[in-house]
Motif scaffolding. Structure first.
Motif, mmCIF file in Angstrom:
data_model
loop_
_atom_site.group_PDB
_atom_site.id
_atom_site.type_symbol
_atom_site.label_atom_id
_atom_site.label_comp_id
_atom_site.label_asym_id
_atom_site.label_seq_id
_atom_site.Cartn_x
_atom_site.Cartn_y
_atom_site.Cartn_z
ATOM 1 N N PRO A 184 15.224 51.079 12.670
ATOM 2 C CA PRO A 184 15.470 52.166 11.709
ATOM 3 C C PRO A 184 14.958 53.499 12.257
ATOM 4 N N ALA A 185 15.597 54.574 11.857
ATOM 5 C CA ALA A 185 15.150 55.901 12.275
ATOM 6 C C ALA A 185 13.773 56.183 11.670
ATOM 7 N N ARG A 186 12.958 56.937 12.395
ATOM 8 C CA ARG A 186 11.641 57.292 11.855
ATOM 9 C C ARG A 186 11.315 58.747 12.172
ATOM 10 N N LYS A 187 10.494 59.322 11.320
ATOM 11 C CA LYS A 187 10.015 60.679 11.540
ATOM 12 C C LYS A 187 8.867 60.641 12.541
ATOM 13 N N VAL A 188 8.913 61.513 13.518
ATOM 14 C CA VAL A 188 7.883 61.569 14.562
ATOM 15 C C VAL A 188 7.183 62.916 14.507
ATOM 16 N N ARG A 189 5.858 62.889 14.567
ATOM 17 C CA ARG A 189 5.069 64.110 14.723
ATOM 18 C C ARG A 189 4.384 64.009 16.081
ATOM 19 N N LEU A 190 4.668 64.971 16.948
ATOM 20 C CA LEU A 190 4.285 64.835 18.353
ATOM 21 C C LEU A 190 3.645 66.095 18.890
ATOM 22 N N GLU A 191 2.606 65.915 19.720
ATOM 23 C CA GLU A 191 2.082 66.989 20.558
ATOM 24 C C GLU A 191 2.720 66.802 21.930
ATOM 25 N N PRO A 192 3.752 67.593 22.253
ATOM 26 C CA PRO A 192 4.522 67.342 23.477
ATOM 27 C C PRO A 192 3.774 67.732 24.748
ATOM 28 N N TYR A 193 3.902 66.892 25.784
ATOM 29 C CA TYR A 193 3.247 67.127 27.057
ATOM 30 C C TYR A 193 4.228 67.564 28.151
#
Length: 324
Positions: free
Chosen positions: A168-177
């Motif tokens: 299933p699709a999910r919401k992602v909260r990310l600190e991108p590197y």
């Protein structure tokens, strides 16, 4: 531009009140509107390589008691650039590669700045072949690529919807590197705030827009010193070698496979997989509703698995479920 001129012309720190009263575009704004517009302008300058310093205490030239801003010579000046002919050729080829993509305007601006420094890119790179960006460049530098690169450079935490096939699709909260590519596939690396771990995301599986997280400020996180893009590339399960499978699926059958299609080609369904044995087991589970057509490795895996099932049923004296 008015903000840049005002801060460069000042001998010291310039107060918030002075900026609101003296710069066109800021006059007449209330505190909230000024903060919003000023933040956008600071961000724009930062992406041009110009940093606005902030200070709460001021020197003799500032307005006491207010937050002050300035751009020092060190923050503004560009270091001397000396490129070898080989480096110039590489820059020229890179600019041509990105020319017809979302990053085309940025690469053109970079070339203009280098020429302004006296570097003759046209003459030094003479004899270089004309570069056609081609499909790879356009796929690499999609709008999502440009957005992700923007947020990485600004050190901005981001949010997006991620949909991995079969999940299933999910919401992602990310600190991108970082952004890394393998072939024409691009992967986004960073720290997943919800999973509290480093994760890899294939950019083509991001649904919708990539946006900055609310309540977070640019530069409020750092990329760990032990982060190695090379090691991340090698260790990520998301980076498994991906192959396309061509399947013939009967109408209104095997919907889980059909939902994973990346495209339809002449009536055949094209999906992606990284483990032929795992996909073969899934295909066999749909009986004769699905036929594997390509690649040969997958076709053999399906045939072998079906043959094993036939032999097992024959030993048990039962009928083959594959012909049921």
């Amino acid at each position: 531009m008015n903000l840049l001129i005002a801060l460069r012309a000042s001998r010291g720190w310039v107060s918030r009140r002075t900026l609101m009263n003296s710069i066109d575009g800021y006059r007449g704004l209330d505190e909230v509107a000024f903060d919003r517009k000023f933040s956008r302008d600071k961000e724009l300058l930062r992406h041009m390589g110009i940093t606005i310093a902030t200070r709460s205490e001021h020197d003799a030239y500032g307005d006491a008691g207010e937050t002050g801003y300035r751009i020092s010579a060190a923050d503004y000046a560009m270091d001397f650039v000396d490129l070898t002919p080989t480096e110039v050729a590489a820059v020229t080829v890179a600019a041509a590669f990105w020319s017809e993509t979302e990053l085309g305007s940025s690469s053109a601006q970079a070339m203009t700045k280098l020429r302004a420094l006296g570097i003759d890119l046209d003459e030094t790179a003479g004899g270089q072949p004309t570069i056609d960006p081609g499909t790879a460049a356009r796929r690499l530098a999609s709008a999502k690529f440009a957005d992700a690169l923007h947020h990485i450079n600004a050190r901005e935490a981001i949010g997006f919807t991620y949909h991995k096939p079969g999940q299933p699709a999910r919401k992602v909260r990310l600190e991108p590197y970082a952004l890394l590519s393998r072939g024409d596939r691009v992967y986004l690396f960073g720290f997943d705030l919800d999973r509290q771990a480093r994760r890899t995301f294939r950019l083509s599986r991001v649904e919708g827009a990539i946006s900055r997280l609310g309540g977070r400020e640019p530069g409020d996180y750092s990329i760990p010193e032990d982060f190695s893009p090379r090691l991340a590339l090698q260790s990520s399960s998301e980076m498994a070698v991906v192959t396309e499978a061509r399947l013939s699926i009967d109408a209104h059958r095997a919907d889980p496979l059909r939902r994973r299609q990346v495209r339809v080609d002449g009536g055949d369904v094209i999906i992606e997989f990284s483990d032929a044995q795992a996909l073969a087991a899934e295909i066999v589970g749909f009986g004769d509703a699905v036929t594997a057509l390509d690649p040969p490795e997958l076709v053999r895996a399906v045939e072998d698995r079906r043959e094993t099932i036939r032999q097992s049923l024959e030993r048990l004296g039962g009928a083959s479920v594959l012909s049921a």
